[in-house]
Design a protein around this motif. Structure first.
Motif, PDB file in Angstrom:
ATOM      1  N   ARG A  61       0.881  -1.272   0.320  1.00 10.76           N
ATOM      2  CA  ARG A  61      -0.252  -0.097   0.351  1.00 10.76           C
ATOM      3  C   ARG A  61       0.656   1.220  -0.055  1.00 10.76           C
ATOM      4  O   ARG A  61       0.475   2.294  -0.081  1.00 10.76           O
ATOM      5  N   LEU A  62       1.895   0.845  -0.193  1.00 10.90           N
ATOM      6  CA  LEU A  62       3.109   1.961   0.313  1.00 10.90           C
ATOM      7  C   LEU A  62       4.342   1.926  -0.799  1.00 10.90           C
ATOM      8  O   LEU A  62       4.596   0.685  -0.465  1.00 10.90           O
ATOM      9  N   GLN A  63       4.045   3.572  -1.566  1.00 10.54           N
ATOM     10  CA  GLN A  63       5.331   2.823  -2.837  1.00 10.54           C
ATOM     11  C   GLN A  63       6.686   3.600  -2.662  1.00 10.54           C
ATOM     12  O   GLN A  63       6.021   5.040  -2.456  1.00 10.54           O
ATOM     13  N   TYR A  64       7.426   3.898  -3.060  1.00 14.19           N
ATOM     14  CA  TYR A  64       8.753   4.642  -2.893  1.00 14.19           C
ATOM     15  C   TYR A  64       9.047   5.162  -4.045  1.00 14.19           C
ATOM     16  O   TYR A  64       9.805   4.432  -4.941  1.00 14.19           O
ATOM     17  N   ALA A  65       9.367   5.811  -4.606  1.00  8.53           N
ATOM     18  CA  ALA A  65       9.247   6.720  -5.967  1.00  8.53           C
ATOM     19  C   ALA A  65      11.373   6.754  -5.647  1.00  8.53           C
ATOM     20  O   ALA A  65      11.093   7.865  -5.594  1.00  8.53           O
ATOM     21  N   TYR A  66      12.087   6.057  -6.394  1.00  8.51           N
ATOM     22  CA  TYR A  66      13.434   6.740  -6.544  1.00  8.51           C
ATOM     23  C   TYR A  66      13.425   8.267  -6.807  1.00  8.51           C
ATOM     24  O   TYR A  66      13.459   8.320  -7.503  1.00  8.51           O
ATOM     25  N   GLN A  67      15.006   8.398  -6.012  1.00  3.73           N
ATOM     26  CA  GLN A  67      16.115   9.716  -6.584  1.00  3.73           C
ATOM     27  C   GLN A  67      16.168   9.898  -8.086  1.00  3.73           C
ATOM     28  O   GLN A  67      15.774  10.290  -8.341  1.00  3.73           O
ATOM     29  N   ASP A  68      16.928   8.504  -8.231  1.00  2.00           N
ATOM     30  CA  ASP A  68      17.068   8.453  -9.634  1.00  2.00           C
ATOM     31  C   ASP A  68      16.073   7.789  -9.913  1.00  2.00           C
ATOM     32  O   ASP A  68      16.281   6.524 -10.168  1.00  2.00           O
ATOM     33  N   PRO A  69      14.426   8.272 -11.573  1.00  3.08           N
ATOM     34  CA  PRO A  69      14.089   7.178 -12.335  1.00  3.08           C
ATOM     35  C   PRO A  69      14.692   6.266 -13.097  1.00  3.08           C
ATOM     36  O   PRO A  69      14.039   5.091 -12.761  1.00  3.08           O
ATOM     37  N   GLY A  70      15.768   6.720 -13.251  1.00  5.33           N
ATOM     38  CA  GLY A  70      16.527   5.709 -14.745  1.00  5.33           C
ATOM     39  C   GLY A  70      16.608   4.787 -13.584  1.00  5.33           C
ATOM     40  O   GLY A  70      16.612   3.517 -14.868  1.00  5.33           O
ATOM     41  N   ALA A  71      17.233   4.102 -13.094  1.00  7.32           N
ATOM     42  CA  ALA A  71      17.922   3.977 -11.839  1.00  7.32           C
ATOM     43  C   ALA A  71      16.696   2.524 -11.432  1.00  7.32           C
ATOM     44  O   ALA A  71      17.168   1.896 -11.372  1.00  7.32           O
ATOM     45  N   SER A  72      16.011   3.133 -11.949  1.00  6.22           N
ATOM     46  CA  SER A  72      14.890   1.630 -11.211  1.00  6.22           C
ATOM     47  C   SER A  72      13.807   1.333 -12.421  1.00  6.22           C
ATOM     48  O   SER A  72      13.166   0.137 -12.153  1.00  6.22           O
ATOM     49  N   ASN A 121      -1.424  -0.289  -7.435  1.00  3.72           N
ATOM     50  CA  ASN A 121      -2.391   0.758  -6.271  1.00  3.72           C
ATOM     51  C   ASN A 121      -2.499   1.100  -5.443  1.00  3.72           C
ATOM     52  O   ASN A 121      -2.914   0.475  -4.029  1.00  3.72           O
ATOM     53  N   PRO A 122      -1.008   2.175  -4.899  1.00  2.00           N
ATOM     54  CA  PRO A 122      -1.229   2.436  -3.648  1.00  2.00           C
ATOM     55  C   PRO A 122      -1.742   3.666  -3.208  1.00  2.00           C
ATOM     56  O   PRO A 122      -2.423   3.562  -3.613  1.00  2.00           O
ATOM     57  N   ASP A 123      -1.526   3.335  -1.315  1.00  2.00           N
ATOM     58  CA  ASP A 123      -2.475   4.216  -1.173  1.00  2.00           C
ATOM     59  C   ASP A 123      -1.681   5.527  -1.031  1.00  2.00           C
ATOM     60  O   ASP A 123      -2.145   6.489  -0.381  1.00  2.00           O
ATOM     61  N   ILE A 124      -0.391   5.618  -0.507  1.00  2.00           N
ATOM     62  CA  ILE A 124       0.655   6.335  -0.177  1.00  2.00           C
ATOM     63  C   ILE A 124       1.760   5.770  -0.893  1.00  2.00           C
ATOM     64  O   ILE A 124       2.728   5.293  -0.903  1.00  2.00           O
ATOM     65  N   VAL A 125       2.627   7.436  -1.841  1.00  2.00           N
ATOM     66  CA  VAL A 125       3.423   7.253  -2.152  1.00  2.00           C
ATOM     67  C   VAL A 125       4.810   8.405  -1.508  1.00  2.00           C
ATOM     68  O   VAL A 125       4.499   9.429  -1.232  1.00  2.00           O
ATOM     69  N   ILE A 126       6.125   7.972  -1.627  1.00  2.00           N
ATOM     70  CA  ILE A 126       6.859   8.893  -1.304  1.00  2.00           C
ATOM     71  C   ILE A 126       7.769   8.787  -2.225  1.00  2.00           C
ATOM     72  O   ILE A 126       8.393   8.328  -2.953  1.00  2.00           O
ATOM     73  N   LEU A 127       7.417  10.206  -2.714  1.00  2.00           N
ATOM     74  CA  LEU A 127       7.922  10.533  -3.738  1.00  2.00           C
ATOM     75  C   LEU A 127      10.049  10.931  -3.491  1.00  2.00           C
ATOM     76  O   LEU A 127       9.729  12.649  -2.557  1.00  2.00           O
ATOM     77  N   ASP A 128      10.834  10.565  -4.148  1.00  2.00           N
ATOM     78  CA  ASP A 128      12.150  11.504  -3.409  1.00  2.00           C
ATOM     79  C   ASP A 128      12.267  12.454  -4.723  1.00  2.00           C
ATOM     80  O   ASP A 128      12.975  11.533  -5.774  1.00  2.00           O
ATOM     81  N   GLU A 129      12.734  13.969  -4.337  1.00  2.00           N
ATOM     82  CA  GLU A 129      13.286  14.552  -5.224  1.00  2.00           C
ATOM     83  C   GLU A 129      13.274  14.191  -6.175  1.00  2.00           C
ATOM     84  O   GLU A 129      13.547  14.078  -7.462  1.00  2.00           O
TER      85      GLU A 129
END
Ligand SMILES: Nc1ncnc2c1ncn2[C@@H]1O[C@H](COP(=O)(O)OP(=O)(O)OP(=O)(O)O)[C@@H](O)[C@H]1O
Ligand SMILES: [Mg+2]
Length: 332
Positions: free
Chosen positions: A95-106, A174-182
Motif C-alpha cells: 500500500r506504500l510505494q517509494y519513487a526513487y530519487q533517480d527514476p532511470g535507475a529503477s 494501487n498504492p495508498d501512500i507514495v513517497i516521492l524522493d526528489e
C-alpha cells in the motif's frame, strides 16, 4: 489533521549504520535516523526538507521496508508492520510505494517500458496477461504518456517522461501512500511544473497521500499541506506549510528560508547563518545537534538535546524556539 486519523504513523524511528574499519572492526555508527516521529493523514501531502545527508531518503526507504530500522515503530492504518509475518508485512507495505530519487535507475535499460510496467503485476498478482496489458495502457495514459510508449526503451524517452514511467510503475500496484524522493530534481522548470501538476491530478484520481522529499522549499510550499524539517537524522520542526514558511520557529528552518529569494519585504542577509557544513553524523556533539551553526547558542544547548515541544502551531525541537527570530535587514 491529527495523529488520530492517520493512515501512517511513525514513532521514534532509529536507523544506525555501522562504520567498519580494517579487518571488519567497528569504528562507530552513523545515526541516519535518530528518533523520528510523524504521521500522515489520508489525502495529505507531507513535505520533508533538509540538507543533503540529513536522512530523508533513509526515512523513505525505511518506511518502504528497503532499509531495516534499528528500532522504533511504523503503523499503517494502526497496524504495526514490525510485528507482522514477512508475508503480511509485504502485503501491508504494498500500500506504500517509494519513487526513487533517480527514476532511470529503477528501470531496466534492456527492457521495453511495457515490460517494466507489467513486471510488478506478474510478481504480485494473478492477473491474466490480457488484463495486465490493459492495465499497463490505462496507467500509461493516466500519467500523460501515449500507450505506444510501452514499446520504447528507457533511453528513447526524455528525463521528464522517465519520471512519469517511474510513477506509472508505482501506480500499477494501487498504492495508498507514495513517497516521492526528489521528484523534480534534474528537470527543466517547465517540465517540473507539468510533473507537479501530474502529481496533484494523480492524487485526486487515485486517492493518494504523498510524502514529498525535496531540497527545494519553494516547490514544497507549492505542493504540501504540512512540512517536516530534518536536521542530522531528526525532525527539528513540523507544522502547516503556511506556518513553517511564514513564521518558522527553529533557527535551522529560519536559516533555510533565509536562503530563499523574497519578492517583497525585509530579507535576511545572505551571508547570515548556515555557514559551514553540518557536523559529521557519526560524531554528533552532546546537546543540540544544531549548536555549532546556531547564532543563538547558549550553554544549555551544549548540554541538553532539546525535546520536541509545541510552539505556536508547530512542534519544534529547540530550547529557545518562539523567542528567537532571524535578524532582518531591508533590501537595498
Ligand atoms: N546504506 C548506507 N550505509 C551507510 N551509511 C548510509 C547508508 N545510506 C545512507 N547512509 C548515510 O546516512 C545519512 C543519511 O543519508 P540519506 O541518503 O538518507 O540522506 P538524504 O537526506 O536523502 O540526502 P540527499 O539530499 O543527498 O539525498 C548520510 O550520512 C549517509 O551517508
Ligand atoms: Mg536522498
Amino acid at each position: 489533521m491529527s495523529a488520530a486519523d492517520s493512515i501512517l504513523s511513525v514513532h521514534d524511528l532509529m536507523v544506525r549504520f555501522p562504520i567498519a574499519g580494517p579487518f571488519g572492526r567497528r569504528l562507530g555508527e552513523i545515526r541516519a535516523l535518530d528518533g523520528v516521529s510523524l504521521h500522515l493523514s489520508q489525502g495529505e501531502i507531507l513535505g520533508l526538507v533538509g540538507e543533503s545527508g540529513c536522512g530523508k531518503s533513509t526515512l523513505g526507504k525505511t518506511l518502504m521496508g528497503i532499509q531495516k530500522p534499528t528500532s522504533g515503530s511504523i503503523l499503517l492504518d494502526g497496524n504495526e508492520i514490525a510485528g507482522q509475518s514477512p508475508r503480511a508485512a509485504r502485503a501491508l507495505r504494498r500500500r506504500l510505494q517509494y519513487a526513487y530519487q533517480d527514476p532511470g535507475a529503477s528501470l531496466d535499460p534492456r527492457w521495453k517500458i511495457g515490460k517494466s510496467l507489467e513486471e510488478p503485476l506478474v510478481i504480485h498478482t494473478d492477473l491474466p496477461r490480457a488484463e495486465r496489458l490493459r492495465k499497463v495502457t490505462e496507467i500509461l495514459v493516466s500519467v500523460g504518456l501515449p500507450a505506444g510508449h510501452a514499446n520504447l526503451f528507457p533511453h528513447e524517452i526524455s528525463g521528464g517522461q522517465q519520471r512519469r514511467v517511474g510513477l506509472a510503475r508505482i501506480l500499477m500496484l494501487n498504492p495508498d501512500i507514495v513517497i516521492l524522493d526528489e521528484p523534480t530534481a534534474g528537470l527543466d522548470v517547465s517540465v517540473q511544473a507539468a510533473v507537479l501538476r501530474l502529481f496533484r491530478d494523480l492524487r485526486e484520481t487515485f486517492d493518494l497521500s504523498y510524502i514529498f522529499i525535496s531540497h527545494d522549499l519553494s516547490v514544497v510550499r507549492l505542493m504540501c499541506h504540512r512540512i517536516a524539517v530534518m536536521y542530522l537524522g531528526r525532525i527539528v520542526e513540523i507544522g502547516s506549510a503556511d506556518d513553517i514558511m511564514d513564521a518558522p520557529k527553529h533557527p535551522y528552518t529560519q536559516s533555510l528560508l533565509a536562503a530563499l529569494p523574497k519578492v517583497n519585504g525585509p530579507r535576511v542577509t545572505e551571508n547570515f547563518w548556515l555557514e559551514g557544513e553540518p557536523p559529521d553524523a557519526a560524531r554528533l556533539p552532546p546537546g543540540c545537534r544544531f549548536q555549532g551553526r546556531c547564532p543563538h547558542v547558549q550553554p544549555i544547548c551544549r548540554a541538553e538535546d532539546p525535546a520536541e515541544r509545541k510552539v505556536g502551531s508547530q512542534i519544534v525541537a529547540c530550547h529557545f524556539a518562539g523567542s528567537v527570530t532571524p535578524p532582518t535587514k531591508d533590501r537595498t
